[in-house]
Design a protein around this motif. Structure first.
Motif, PDB file in Angstrom:
ATOM      1  N   PHE A  19      69.183  45.038  64.692  1.00 54.84           N
ATOM      2  CA  PHE A  19      69.912  43.812  64.977  1.00 54.84           C
ATOM      3  C   PHE A  19      69.786  43.524  66.462  1.00 54.84           C
ATOM      4  N   ILE A  20      69.318  42.334  66.794  1.00 53.55           N
ATOM      5  CA  ILE A  20      69.148  41.920  68.186  1.00 53.55           C
ATOM      6  C   ILE A  20      70.364  41.080  68.556  1.00 53.55           C
ATOM      7  N   VAL A  21      71.222  41.638  69.392  1.00 48.27           N
ATOM      8  CA  VAL A  21      72.421  40.934  69.841  1.00 48.27           C
ATOM      9  C   VAL A  21      72.000  39.940  70.914  1.00 48.27           C
ATOM     10  N   GLN A  22      72.356  38.669  70.697  1.00 47.74           N
ATOM     11  CA  GLN A  22      71.986  37.634  71.661  1.00 47.74           C
ATOM     12  C   GLN A  22      73.190  37.048  72.392  1.00 47.74           C
ATOM     13  N   GLN A  23      74.369  37.225  71.805  1.00 46.68           N
ATOM     14  CA  GLN A  23      75.563  36.701  72.458  1.00 46.68           C
ATOM     15  C   GLN A  23      76.772  37.533  72.049  1.00 46.68           C
ATOM     16  N   VAL A  24      77.620  37.842  73.031  1.00 46.73           N
ATOM     17  CA  VAL A  24      78.894  38.519  72.804  1.00 46.73           C
ATOM     18  C   VAL A  24      79.951  37.638  73.433  1.00 46.73           C
ATOM     19  N   LYS A  52      97.071  48.441  71.125  1.00 51.82           N
ATOM     20  CA  LYS A  52      97.724  47.151  71.361  1.00 51.82           C
ATOM     21  C   LYS A  52      97.138  46.377  72.532  1.00 51.82           C
ATOM     22  N   ASP A  53      96.456  47.080  73.441  1.00 54.58           N
ATOM     23  CA  ASP A  53      95.861  46.397  74.592  1.00 54.58           C
ATOM     24  C   ASP A  53      94.427  45.957  74.349  1.00 54.58           C
ATOM     25  N   GLY A  54      93.910  46.186  73.136  1.00 52.82           N
ATOM     26  CA  GLY A  54      92.538  45.804  72.833  1.00 52.82           C
ATOM     27  C   GLY A  54      91.560  46.807  73.409  1.00 52.82           C
ATOM     28  N   GLN A  55      90.357  46.363  73.707  1.00 51.67           N
ATOM     29  CA  GLN A  55      89.300  47.226  74.232  1.00 51.67           C
ATOM     30  C   GLN A  55      88.499  46.457  75.277  1.00 51.67           C
ATOM     31  N   TYR A  60      75.068  45.451  79.584  1.00 50.35           N
ATOM     32  CA  TYR A  60      74.156  45.980  80.595  1.00 50.35           C
ATOM     33  C   TYR A  60      74.821  47.039  81.487  1.00 50.35           C
ATOM     34  N   ASP A  61      75.872  47.654  81.010  1.00 52.75           N
ATOM     35  CA  ASP A  61      76.636  48.653  81.773  1.00 52.75           C
ATOM     36  C   ASP A  61      77.136  48.094  83.107  1.00 52.75           C
ATOM     37  N   GLN A  62      77.264  46.782  83.198  1.00 51.16           N
ATOM     38  CA  GLN A  62      77.688  46.159  84.449  1.00 51.16           C
ATOM     39  C   GLN A  62      78.773  45.110  84.244  1.00 51.16           C
ATOM     40  N   MET A  63      78.662  44.330  83.187  1.00 54.05           N
ATOM     41  CA  MET A  63      79.594  43.225  82.979  1.00 54.05           C
ATOM     42  C   MET A  63      80.636  43.647  81.936  1.00 54.05           C
ATOM     43  N   PHE A  64      81.887  43.645  82.339  1.00 52.86           N
ATOM     44  CA  PHE A  64      82.969  44.062  81.462  1.00 52.86           C
ATOM     45  C   PHE A  64      83.544  42.861  80.724  1.00 52.86           C
TER      46      PHE A  64
END
Length: 87
Positions: A19-24, A52-55, A60-64
């Motif tokens: 599966f190629i993820v293109q958008q999150v 309760k606080d989500g995740q 890219y190990d850079q953008m949270f």
């Protein structure tokens, strides 16, 4: 085969079973998930679905990206649907 979920969208490549993820959320990305990676991510999120606080996930190990509990539930459902695509 293009696929759009509530949190992630992308394309499933039947030939290589990935599966190629293109958008999150609203962020454009390009990541490839094989079956093992998808299963591992699903199990992790499923074990934390009641946080309760989500995740927070990273691109890219850079953008949270912060996921509310509702978004986390949506992502889990997205992954469940993607799991059915693998052979």
């Amino acid at each position: 085969m293009p696929w759009d979920g509530k949190i992630i969208s992308g394309e499933f490549d039947k030939e290589v079973n990935e599966f190629i993820v293109q958008q999150v959320k609203s962020q454009t990305t390009k990541s490839i998930l094989n079956k093992k990676q998808t299963d591992k991510l699903y199990r992790y999120l499923k074990s934390h679905e009641n946080d309760k606080d989500g995740q927070v996930i990273t691109l890219y190990d850079q953008m949270f990206l912060s996921l509310s509990q509702e978004e986390l539930q949506s992502l889990i459902r997205d992954l469940e649907e993607i799991q059915y695509m693998y052979h």
